[in-house]
Design a protein around this motif. Structure first.
Motif, PDB file in Angstrom:
ATOM      1  N   GLU A  31      34.884  44.681  39.668  1.00 41.25           N
ATOM      2  CA  GLU A  31      36.504  45.101  39.938  1.00 41.25           C
ATOM      3  C   GLU A  31      36.736  43.904  39.094  1.00 41.25           C
ATOM      4  O   GLU A  31      35.966  42.859  38.736  1.00 41.25           O
ATOM      5  CB  GLU A  31      36.620  45.380  41.656  1.00 41.25           C
ATOM      6  CG  GLU A  31      35.951  44.092  41.940  1.00 41.25           C
ATOM      7  CD  GLU A  31      36.099  44.238  43.611  1.00 41.25           C
ATOM      8  OE1 GLU A  31      36.313  45.100  43.787  1.00 41.25           O
ATOM      9  OE2 GLU A  31      35.249  43.524  44.080  1.00 41.25           O
ATOM     10  N   TYR A  32      37.500  43.740  38.614  1.00 46.63           N
ATOM     11  CA  TYR A  32      38.781  42.130  38.428  1.00 46.63           C
ATOM     12  C   TYR A  32      39.759  41.491  39.495  1.00 46.63           C
ATOM     13  O   TYR A  32      40.826  42.870  40.511  1.00 46.63           O
ATOM     14  CB  TYR A  32      39.621  43.017  37.195  1.00 46.63           C
ATOM     15  CG  TYR A  32      38.599  43.532  36.199  1.00 46.63           C
ATOM     16  CD1 TYR A  32      38.591  42.370  35.770  1.00 46.63           C
ATOM     17  CD2 TYR A  32      38.645  44.556  36.100  1.00 46.63           C
ATOM     18  CE1 TYR A  32      37.303  43.319  34.123  1.00 46.63           C
ATOM     19  CE2 TYR A  32      37.542  44.792  34.875  1.00 46.63           C
ATOM     20  CZ  TYR A  32      37.182  44.336  33.943  1.00 46.63           C
ATOM     21  OH  TYR A  32      36.217  44.717  33.100  1.00 46.63           O
ATOM     22  N   LYS A  33      39.546  40.703  39.220  1.00 44.69           N
ATOM     23  CA  LYS A  33      40.764  39.504  40.616  1.00 44.69           C
ATOM     24  C   LYS A  33      41.527  39.078  39.790  1.00 44.69           C
ATOM     25  O   LYS A  33      41.420  38.219  38.416  1.00 44.69           O
ATOM     26  CB  LYS A  33      39.899  38.224  40.959  1.00 44.69           C
ATOM     27  CG  LYS A  33      41.028  38.611  42.339  1.00 44.69           C
ATOM     28  CD  LYS A  33      39.825  37.555  43.401  1.00 44.69           C
ATOM     29  CE  LYS A  33      40.396  36.582  44.059  1.00 44.69           C
ATOM     30  NZ  LYS A  33      39.477  36.116  45.752  1.00 44.69           N
ATOM     31  N   VAL A  34      42.842  38.748  39.566  1.00 44.00           N
ATOM     32  CA  VAL A  34      43.900  39.122  39.256  1.00 44.00           C
ATOM     33  C   VAL A  34      44.659  37.880  40.696  1.00 44.00           C
ATOM     34  O   VAL A  34      45.500  37.960  41.028  1.00 44.00           O
ATOM     35  CB  VAL A  34      44.970  39.535  38.663  1.00 44.00           C
ATOM     36  CG1 VAL A  34      45.866  39.063  37.951  1.00 44.00           C
ATOM     37  CG2 VAL A  34      44.552  40.880  37.832  1.00 44.00           C
ATOM     38  N   ASP A  35      44.630  36.232  40.212  1.00 48.07           N
ATOM     39  CA  ASP A  35      45.049  35.532  41.669  1.00 48.07           C
ATOM     40  C   ASP A  35      44.596  36.220  42.347  1.00 48.07           C
ATOM     41  O   ASP A  35      43.167  36.187  42.218  1.00 48.07           O
ATOM     42  CB  ASP A  35      46.374  35.775  41.267  1.00 48.07           C
ATOM     43  CG  ASP A  35      46.920  34.610  40.272  1.00 48.07           C
ATOM     44  OD1 ASP A  35      46.871  33.820  39.594  1.00 48.07           O
ATOM     45  OD2 ASP A  35      48.108  34.702  39.539  1.00 48.07           O
ATOM     46  N   THR A  36      44.957  35.926  43.257  1.00 54.40           N
ATOM     47  CA  THR A  36      44.309  36.679  44.587  1.00 54.40           C
ATOM     48  C   THR A  36      44.179  37.980  44.957  1.00 54.40           C
ATOM     49  O   THR A  36      44.001  38.476  45.798  1.00 54.40           O
ATOM     50  CB  THR A  36      45.164  36.592  45.611  1.00 54.40           C
ATOM     51  OG1 THR A  36      46.400  36.561  45.643  1.00 54.40           O
ATOM     52  CG2 THR A  36      45.269  34.743  45.698  1.00 54.40           C
TER      53      THR A  36
END
Length: 462
Positions: free
Chosen positions: A131-136
């Protein structure tokens, strides 16, 4: 004979198997040929430790397949698994000084950075994006989103370099011109698990001869992959401690072993025949089987990451030879409560064949069928000349087979994720010989306790 088929070879700890067949348009599997040889003397826990004997076995497997198909073989799909393969979780991140829109190039960049991760004595065989985390916020597709912090989580499936080199040497020496590596646990999952089981969450347990492979899926992504170095052969060896050789122990295991004995059903006077002159007490036999099976299931239970407890609503799916023990589902249900349990005796697709082999219906061939189904290229070469007694059954190639073959492709596109269960299970860092000479504490306490109690009672009665 058809000249359009896939050839797969599985390097197992009990057998090397070769299979040829194809997937039909209706989804069924047509098996044209199946051969196998005992591999217990040169492969342990999935690790090749005698290259010459493994090479000779591969050559015989390919020769038999070619002879039965009347066609030379130009390519082979090779399934690998066992103790040398496991998953490692990695996170790669980027920080920005001002809001920055994520581009595909940025995504590719962190994937490349992860792929460059170096492990001592290990090689990355495949990478599965978690998965990718963009900011929170977690995103499956981050492209186009502005953020200050961007990170990607990956499951790197790694293999011991020496194991990888051994496979290379064996097939090069066997003069197979082209091979393609297939990760056996992922190929097995593709032919055993339903889309719903992967999506809602499940634990696939492949109970092999000398290893047990645990693959956990959730939200259609592989979340955990680990191989523990114990399997059904350990039960056989424990039975052999009751004053018999392993052949007799294996025969008794197949005939009488039960995963879930009810105390009320036990008869202390009942015995099982070892041979014409010797017997073994049924209670002692049952205690030995239960001690080892308990250890195996406890190890499986310990591999469920805490963050997925209660989230794997499709429960356990058991397969492999060890899942054929009578009442295995009852034993799992007793020890690991709150999970559904099913045994996958066959793959999900119908198997069509003229070959008479009971193993098509008892989980034993599920892995090699998965490896074969994973193959996409036609492995058939030229016709075999029935008048040439000395011809090579392997299709000649322009590849210089005196050099190391480096055409290993990993055409696996499954997802993967966290493997941190809070338990340090680095079985793959040890050679199989170390496990053979160093029984576990649980093995000693479990098996020897029951054997000791038996002899104590025997002496008291005497």
């Amino acid at each position: 004979m058809t000249k359009d088929f896939v050839v797969a070879i599985e390097l197992g700890s009990s057998h090397i198997r070769g299979i040829a067949g194809k997937k039909n348009a209706d989804g069924s599997i047509n098996v044209l040929s199946l051969v196998q040889e005992d591999s217990s003397q040169f492969i342990r826990k999935g690790y090749v430790y005698n290259i010459d004997k493994t090479t000779e076995a591969i050559q015989r497997i390919v020769t038999q397949l070619s002879s039965q198909l009347k066609v030379k073989i130009k390519k082979v799909y090779v399934g690998i698994g066992g103790q040398s393969v496991h998953g490692r979780l990695e996170t790669v991140d980027s920080e920005f000084v001002e809001p920055t829109k994520i581009t595909q190039a940025m995504v590719d960049g962190i994937m490349d950075t992860n792929r460059a991760t170096s492990y001592p004595n290990r090689e990355i065989l495949d990478v599965s994006v978690q998965e990718y985390k963009v900011d929170t916020q977690y995103q499956s597709d981050p492209v186009g989103i502005e953020c200050l912090h961007f990170e990607g989580t990956f499951l790197n499936i790694v293999v011991r370099k020496s194991f990888y080199a051994s496979i290379n040497k064996c097939f090069s020496a066997a003069r197979v011109p082209s091979i393609e590596i297939v990760l056996a646990p992922l190929a097995l999952a593709d032919v055993i698990l339903t889309d719903q089981e992967k999506r809602l969450g499940c634990i696939l347990v492949d109970m092999g001869a000398s290893t047990t492979t645990i693959s956990i899926y959730h939200k259609s992504i592989l979340r955990h992959l680990v191989v523990i170095p114990i399997g059904s052969n350990n039960i056989t060896k424990d039975i052999a401690f009751l004053n018999m050789d392993e052949n007799d122990a294996e025969r008794l295991k197949l005939a009488y072993a039960d995963a879930h004995y009810e105390p009320s059903e036990m008869n202390e006077e009942k015995t099982y025949p070892i041979d014409e002159e010797r017997t073994v007490n049924s209670q002692t036999f049952a205690d030995v089987v239960e001690a080892r099976l308990t250890e195996i299931i406890e190890n499986i239970k310990a591999q469920i990451p805490s963050e997925y407890e209660g989230k794997l609503s499709c429960g356990f799916i058991l397969t492999g030879g060890g899942s054929n023990l009578k009442h295995i589902t009852e034993k799992f249900a007793e020890m690991i409560r709150g999970y559904k349990i099913r045994v996958a005796k066959t793959i999900s697709a119908p198997v069509l064949t003229k070959i008479e082999n009971d193993n098509f219906n008892n989980s034993t061939l599920n892995t090699i069928l998965g490896i074969m189904v994973n193959g996409k290229d036609n492995c058939a070469g030229d016709d075999v000349d029935p008048n040439d007694l000395f011809q090579n059954p392997i299709q000649e190639s322009s590849v210089d087979t005196d050099d190391t073959i480096d055409t290993y492709d990993t055409d696996v596109d499954n997802g993967g994720s966290k493997i941190d269960s809070g338990i340090d299970v680095e079985f793959g860092d040890k050679h199989p010989e170390e496990h053979e000479t160093a029984p576990s504490k649980t093995q000693k306490e479990g098996v020897m306790k029951h054997i000791g109690n038996f002899f104590k009672k025997f002496l008291e009665d005497d």
